[in-house]
Scaffold this active site. Structure first.
Site, PDB file in Angstrom:
ATOM      1  CE1 TYR A 289      37.461  41.591  43.307  1.00 32.00           C
ATOM      2  CE2 TYR A 289      38.667  42.951  42.141  1.00 32.00           C
ATOM      3  CZ  TYR A 289      37.207  43.005  42.082  1.00 32.00           C
ATOM      4  OH  TYR A 289      36.174  43.547  41.877  1.00 32.00           O
ATOM      5  CE1 TYR A 339      35.250  43.258  38.850  1.00 34.63           C
ATOM      6  CE2 TYR A 339      32.811  44.091  38.468  1.00 34.63           C
ATOM      7  CZ  TYR A 339      34.401  43.972  39.122  1.00 34.63           C
ATOM      8  OH  TYR A 339      34.518  45.181  40.460  1.00 34.63           O
TER       9      TYR A 339
END
Lengths: 387, 134
Positions: A289, A339
């Site tokens: 991430y 994202y």
């Protein structure tokens, strides 16, 4: 082993720069991803009898069943999170499959930042007795608190900005071949170092993209997966949780010194490797991430790819590039592709293990997917290709 | 040319409080920086809250913060505005509690991890927000 859960379908909307998904509504984006995931699996959408959603930005289970005409749910759970729980949707789905509570579980994640810019979440929040110190100090969003962690890492271990630059450059290089990626133009170290500082030591390029999109995944048992359309991707390990010493992370900022300049993920990492019965050396590709580039470096330490404090030299050696010892985010990640709060990382892990990724790691067997370094619950999963 | 960290105007900032944070802001209104300590096992905690995380006691006593040190900081640069410096100030005499607060009116060159800070205040409504200089 037949109880082992497997991902059998993936679906995604296009990825849009912030606001460009309009006039589609967020629920519409979610619906399109779900329909695509069921199609990919070769299952009727009405087979879905469970939902494991990521609470941030997603849809209430009741509303989803109404909108798409799902006949009934036997499992419906949202994982609470501010980035940390994203990979935890796989853990919830695994639980539902392993216990037999549901047979076909939908995992979901979405965001539409035209309505809510995450980068200024603190500024958008009403002041509370617990958070007023942050707003009084002038902190407006998570990036500025990550800068505090990052500076501490640089202070303790001599980590250089060039290491963060390498993470961004590697992500651009991976994205350059991908039509889905928003930022595909290659980046040089000189360009990186010249980018404007937003929250020193973080420059503009250390912050991830702001994009809109929705992704959905279908999880069922490995036994049933054998008869479906796609090559199954097994969930070899999944976990959500975290240690008190990480707590609310950047909302707390009082983590003990030994945990402060980290991502709090060592706890999740230990659980995942034990569950899967493997070590970091067995991982072929890591989907980490990457909301802020320095946190990729600290995750590499927490997930055991290099010792604590050595993330800088490790990254600068080229280890995370395609062809390196642990390729990281061959889809371009949040920094360069899009994202969607961790969901694009799950998609890439599945495509790598199906053998259909655009930047395919040869013979990839194990993929690590991490949730965001954020308040507990943190989460992660290790996926394995079907033999 | 040395840049100086800016002091933001907090005069209109509203400080919401609850039963556990009010003693902090009552003290700052009088120009005192106090931090919460468990009255039973003497563990300091942050933020102020209803239980000691070490022993679950609710007995709280407020202690002087003592000398603060810079633990970490960031320099925020917004277009056409002077830099602001939110920092974590650590208090070794109060169990290494860290307070997030701005470093103001200070040359950026002087702001380094480990530096000792001086207590200062920014007026906010009926109370004062702690800020620091070097």
């Amino acid at each position: 082993m037949n109880q082992e859960p497997a991902i059998v379908g993936i679906g995604a909307t296009p990825y849009y720069f912030r606001g460009e998904s309009l006039p589609q509504t967020k629920h519409e984006l979610i619906g399109k991803a779900v329909i695509a995931a069921a199609d990919d699996a070769g299952l009727p959408i009405t087979a879905i009898d469970g939902i494991a959603g990521y609470a941030s930005g997603v849809i209430e289970p009741g509303q989803l069943t109404e909108m798409l005409g799902l006949p009934e749910l036997n499992f419906a759970a949202l994982i609470a999170a501010q980035g940390g729980g994203s990979a935890g949707v796989l853990d919830l789905a695994a639980l539902a499959i392993q216990t037999g509570r549901a047979h076909t579980v939908l995992c979901l994640g979405a965001c539409q930042q035209s309505t809510n810019r995450y980068g200024v979440t603190f500024a958008n929040m009403a002041a509370t007795p617990d958070n007023v110190w942050a707003s009084a100090a002038g902190l407006q969003g998570p990036g500025q608190t990550m800068a505090l962690l990052t500076r501490r890492h640089m202070h303790l271990y001599g980590t250089r900005r060039e290491a963060f630059g390498e993470i961004v450059i590697a992500s651009r290089q991976a994205a350059s071949t991908r039509p889905t990626a928003i930022r595909r133009k290659p980046l040089s170290m000189d360009e990186y170092l010249a980018a404007p500082m937003l929250s020193d030591p973080l420059c503009r390029l250390d912050f991830c993209l702001e994009t809109d999109g929705a992704l959905a995944f279908i999880v069922t048992s490995a036994e049933r997966a054998r008869d479906l359309r796609q090559k199954p991707v097994h969930i070899a390990a999944s976990a959500h949780g975290g240690a008190r010493n990480w707590g609310r992370a950047f909302f707390w900022l009082n983590m003990p010194d030994e945990d402060f300049a980290s991502t709090g993920s060592a706890h999740t990492a230990r659980r995942l490797y034990a569950q899967a019965g493997i070590t970091p050396q067995d991982i072929d590709v890591a989907l980490l991430y990457d909301h802020f580039s320095p946190l990729v470096l600290m995750q590499l330490e927490d997930y055991g790819f290099c010792p604590r404090g050595e993330g800088g030299p490790f990254v600068e050696s080229g280890a995370i590039r395609l062809g390196g010892s642990i390729p990281v985010n061959p889809h371009g990640g949040h920094l360069s592709e899009a994202y969607v709060i961790g969901m694009t990382h799950i998609r890439e892990a599945v495509e790598q293990l199906r053998g259909t990724a655009i930047n395919q790691i040869p013979n990839a067997k194990y993929a690590l997917v991490s949730g965001g370094p954020a308040p507990i619950p943190l989460s992660g999963a290790i996926l394995r290709s079907a033999a | 040319m040395t840049e100086i960290s800016a002091r933001r105007d907090l005069s209109t900032l509203e400080i919401p409080t609850d039963a556990w944070t009010k003693p902090f802001w009552d003290a700052t209104a009088e120009g005192r920086l106090l931090l919460p300590q468990c009255g039973a096992c003497h563990t300091f905690r942050w933020p102020p809250g209803p239980f000691c995380p070490a022993c679950r006691s609710q007995h709280t006593q407020w202690q002087p913060a003592g000398q603060g040190l810079i633990y970490s900081f960031t320099i925020i640069r917004a277009k056409d505005q002077p830099p602001t410096v939110p920092a974590l100030i650590e208090f070794p005499e109060a169990g290494n509690i860290r307070l997030i607060a701005a470093i103001v009116d200070t040359s950026l060159d002087a702001i380094v991890i480990g530096a000792k800070v001086k207590q200062n205040w920014a007026k906010a409504g009926d109370t004062n927000v702690p800020v620091f200089t070097i």
